[in-house]
Design a protein around this motif. Structure first.
Motif, PDB file in Angstrom:
ATOM      1  N   LEU A  49      40.048  46.580  29.610  1.00  0.00           N
ATOM      2  CA  LEU A  49      40.388  46.337  31.440  1.00  0.00           C
ATOM      3  C   LEU A  49      41.067  47.362  31.053  1.00  0.00           C
ATOM      4  N   GLU A  50      42.161  46.885  31.047  1.00  0.00           N
ATOM      5  CA  GLU A  50      43.814  47.379  31.902  1.00  0.00           C
ATOM      6  C   GLU A  50      44.176  48.928  31.693  1.00  0.00           C
ATOM      7  N   LYS A  51      42.828  49.555  29.996  1.00  0.00           N
ATOM      8  CA  LYS A  51      43.244  50.490  29.887  1.00  0.00           C
ATOM      9  C   LYS A  51      42.378  51.495  30.831  1.00  0.00           C
ATOM     10  N   TYR A  52      41.174  50.619  30.614  1.00  0.00           N
ATOM     11  CA  TYR A  52      39.505  51.370  31.371  1.00  0.00           C
ATOM     12  C   TYR A  52      40.530  52.178  32.652  1.00  0.00           C
ATOM     13  N   PHE A  53      41.162  51.411  33.609  1.00  0.00           N
ATOM     14  CA  PHE A  53      40.929  50.837  34.957  1.00  0.00           C
ATOM     15  C   PHE A  53      43.006  51.363  35.411  1.00  0.00           C
ATOM     16  N   ASN A  54      43.544  51.646  33.962  1.00  0.00           N
ATOM     17  CA  ASN A  54      45.186  52.021  34.276  1.00  0.00           C
ATOM     18  C   ASN A  54      45.833  51.636  35.640  1.00  0.00           C
ATOM     19  N   TYR A  55      45.757  50.310  34.894  1.00  0.00           N
ATOM     20  CA  TYR A  55      45.982  49.621  35.923  1.00  0.00           C
ATOM     21  C   TYR A  55      47.893  50.176  36.634  1.00  0.00           C
ATOM     22  N   LYS A  56      48.681  50.053  35.290  1.00  0.00           N
ATOM     23  CA  LYS A  56      50.014  50.706  35.674  1.00  0.00           C
ATOM     24  C   LYS A  56      50.231  51.865  36.130  1.00  0.00           C
ATOM     25  N   GLN A  57      49.279  52.971  36.022  1.00  0.00           N
ATOM     26  CA  GLN A  57      49.645  53.947  37.239  1.00  0.00           C
ATOM     27  C   GLN A  57      48.853  53.511  38.259  1.00  0.00           C
ATOM     28  N   HIS A  58      48.100  53.034  38.549  1.00  0.00           N
ATOM     29  CA  HIS A  58      47.912  52.573  39.624  1.00  0.00           C
ATOM     30  C   HIS A  58      48.590  51.272  40.705  1.00  0.00           C
ATOM     31  N   LYS A  59      50.082  50.974  40.004  1.00  0.00           N
ATOM     32  CA  LYS A  59      51.201  49.518  40.299  1.00  0.00           C
ATOM     33  C   LYS A  59      50.026  48.996  40.181  1.00  0.00           C
ATOM     34  N   THR A  60      49.020  48.127  39.613  1.00  0.00           N
ATOM     35  CA  THR A  60      48.056  46.749  40.182  1.00  0.00           C
ATOM     36  C   THR A  60      48.211  46.225  38.652  1.00  0.00           C
ATOM     37  N   ASP A  61      47.437  45.230  38.835  1.00  0.00           N
ATOM     38  CA  ASP A  61      47.371  44.215  37.471  1.00  0.00           C
ATOM     39  C   ASP A  61      46.235  43.450  37.203  1.00  0.00           C
ATOM     40  N   PHE A  62      45.894  42.942  36.695  1.00  0.00           N
ATOM     41  CA  PHE A  62      44.481  42.272  36.172  1.00  0.00           C
ATOM     42  C   PHE A  62      44.420  41.045  37.767  1.00  0.00           C
ATOM     43  N   LYS A  63      45.727  40.433  37.499  1.00  0.00           N
ATOM     44  CA  LYS A  63      45.570  39.246  38.656  1.00  0.00           C
ATOM     45  C   LYS A  63      45.356  39.514  40.446  1.00  0.00           C
ATOM     46  N   THR A  64      46.253  40.319  40.272  1.00  0.00           N
ATOM     47  CA  THR A  64      46.298  41.270  42.017  1.00  0.00           C
ATOM     48  C   THR A  64      45.077  41.944  42.092  1.00  0.00           C
TER      49      THR A  64
END
Length: 428
Positions: free
Chosen positions: A2-17
């Protein structure tokens, strides 16, 4: 994955948020699980069937938005306003059956879907004056308010004045009034989920005091009474043209307005004022409406309450997926839904009406040619008990004012077309 699909790092977020954001948005819109079945049941729909359809349609639409929209942290569910139009205008007012009404929702959803795939999307959004959009939105709010007051028992029918004050000495009516006030106070205190908290707290008071009957919390999932029962024969008839148009128009502009509003909060508007990836979001929304009509509920739309989740840090479609999962977990709460006193549900409806009306501040009040048609929409919808009639009168008056004042230059062809269609609908 999921992290790779939604690209949390690029959007400056994480799963918990994202999970926190999704749960926050869910709390702000969970009331629809109870209000939608209540309203549509007044139009002849089965309460339990609509309860299940509401949850499944909301979850499915959220999943589509999450996986396809991808960058949109949006919650979707059957929208307020059009459900009341279906119940009180189309079914009770015009005499159509729930199956015929769902057929109209299906056709409107298909029109929305097709337009979302073409350049017509941008042309339509830019064709309707802002004041008319705001006036129509406020009119829907006042339409919801008059229905909400009636459900609460705050107003009652009168043979001469048509409407009068209800029985405010009734304990359950008073509880509904207190529930409404509590929702406002909680909003002022910035408490998330103020509507659902108000509904549940005052319902508990009603159950404990013996004013209302408690049927339990969890139970079997109600059967999907209206699954694939939509009837297209009436929806494609001449008499239903205005109904289909109203369902499409309100859903389309409600979605466009909501997405623009959330995009501003989420920083998805570029330097030229364009909203990034809006075509994906609108396509997801339109597919939700088509799916909802098949499941047995009214138009599914994006919720402006999604802004609450965005403020909590939601930036990707993972937020939408969390909202969808939360809805699915509520499938077994049908006994609780049937236990909620309608007077307290009505209080929530009146509260929601305020959210529709408060945007009138942005109407161009200094230009009576712009503000007058908006006010006509606001007044006509509740007084004629019809969203479509209010819209028709607003567009007709707008066109006549522009024509009579010699300011036809720059008026979109869409205005003239809708005005002509509105005149025909009223004449027949």
């Amino acid at each position: 994955m999921l992290e790779k699909y939604f690209n949390y790092k690029q959007h400056k977020t994480d799963f918990k948020t994202e999970v926190t954001a999704g749960f926050t948005t869910f709390l702000t819109m969970a009331y629809i699980m109870f209000l939608n079945p209540l309203i549509l049941s007044d139009g002849g729909f089965d309460f339990g069937g609509v309860f299940t359809a509401t949850i499944l349609a909301a979850a499915l639409a959220c999943f589509i938005m999450g996986f396809y929209g991808k960058t949109w942290p949006i919650g979707l569910a059957p929208g307020m306003g059009l459900n009341a139009f279906i119940a009180f205008g189309v079914c009770k007012g015009m005499g159509y059956s729930p199956a015929e009404a769902l057929g109209a929702v299906f056709v409107a959803g298909m029109v929305f879907l097709i337009i979302s795939l073409t350049p017509l999307r941008a042309w339509i959004i830019n064709s309707i004056p802002r004041s008319l959009k705001l006036g129509i939105g406020a009119g829907i709010g006042l339409f919801l308010a008059i229905i909400g007051f009636e459900i609460m028992g705050v107003t009652a029918d009168h043979p001469v004045t048509l409407v009068t004050l209800g029985n405010l000495k009734s304990p359950i009516v008073l509880l509904g009034c207190f529930a409404f006030v509590s929702m406002i106070i909680l909003e002022k205190l910035k408490v998330k989920g103020n509507i659902i908290i108000g509904i549940l707290v005052f319902s508990i008071i009603a159950w404990v005091s013996g004013i209302a009957k408690f049927n339990g919390v969890v139970g079997a999932i109600p059967p999907m009474t209206h699954l694939m029962t939509f009837d297209l024969s009436a929806a494609l008839s001449a008499s239903m043209i205005t109904v289909v148009f109203t369902l499409f128009f309100v859903d389309f502009f409600d979605t466009a307005g909501t997405l623009t509003s959330v995009a501003n909060v989420a920083g998805k508007v570029d330097s030229k004022g364009n909203v990034k990836d809006i075509e994906r979001a609108m396509l997801s929304d339109s597919v939700g409406t088509v799916a909802g009509s098949m499941l047995g509920t009214s138009n599914v739309t994006s919720y402006v309450e999604s802004g609450a989740g965005v403020k909590e840090g939601g930036k990707t479609g993972m937020t939408s997926i969390v909202i969808g999962v939360c809805f699915l977990l509520c499938l077994f709460f049908a006994p609780l839904a049937t236990s909620l006193p309608k007077e307290i549900d009505g209080a929530a409806l009146v509260y929601v009406s305020i959210l529709f009306v408060r945007n009138i501040v942005n109407i161009e009040w200094d230009d009576i040619g712009e503000s007058a048609p908006a006010v006509i929409a606001m007044i006509a919808m509740p007084l004629t008990y019809s969203i479509s009639t209010g819209m028709a009168l607003a567009f007709i008056s707008y066109a006549l004012i522009k024509l009579g004042s010699g300011k036809v230059k720059g008026v979109s062809p869409a205005i003239w077309l809708i005005a002509i269609l509105g005149t025909i609908s009223i004449a027949i």
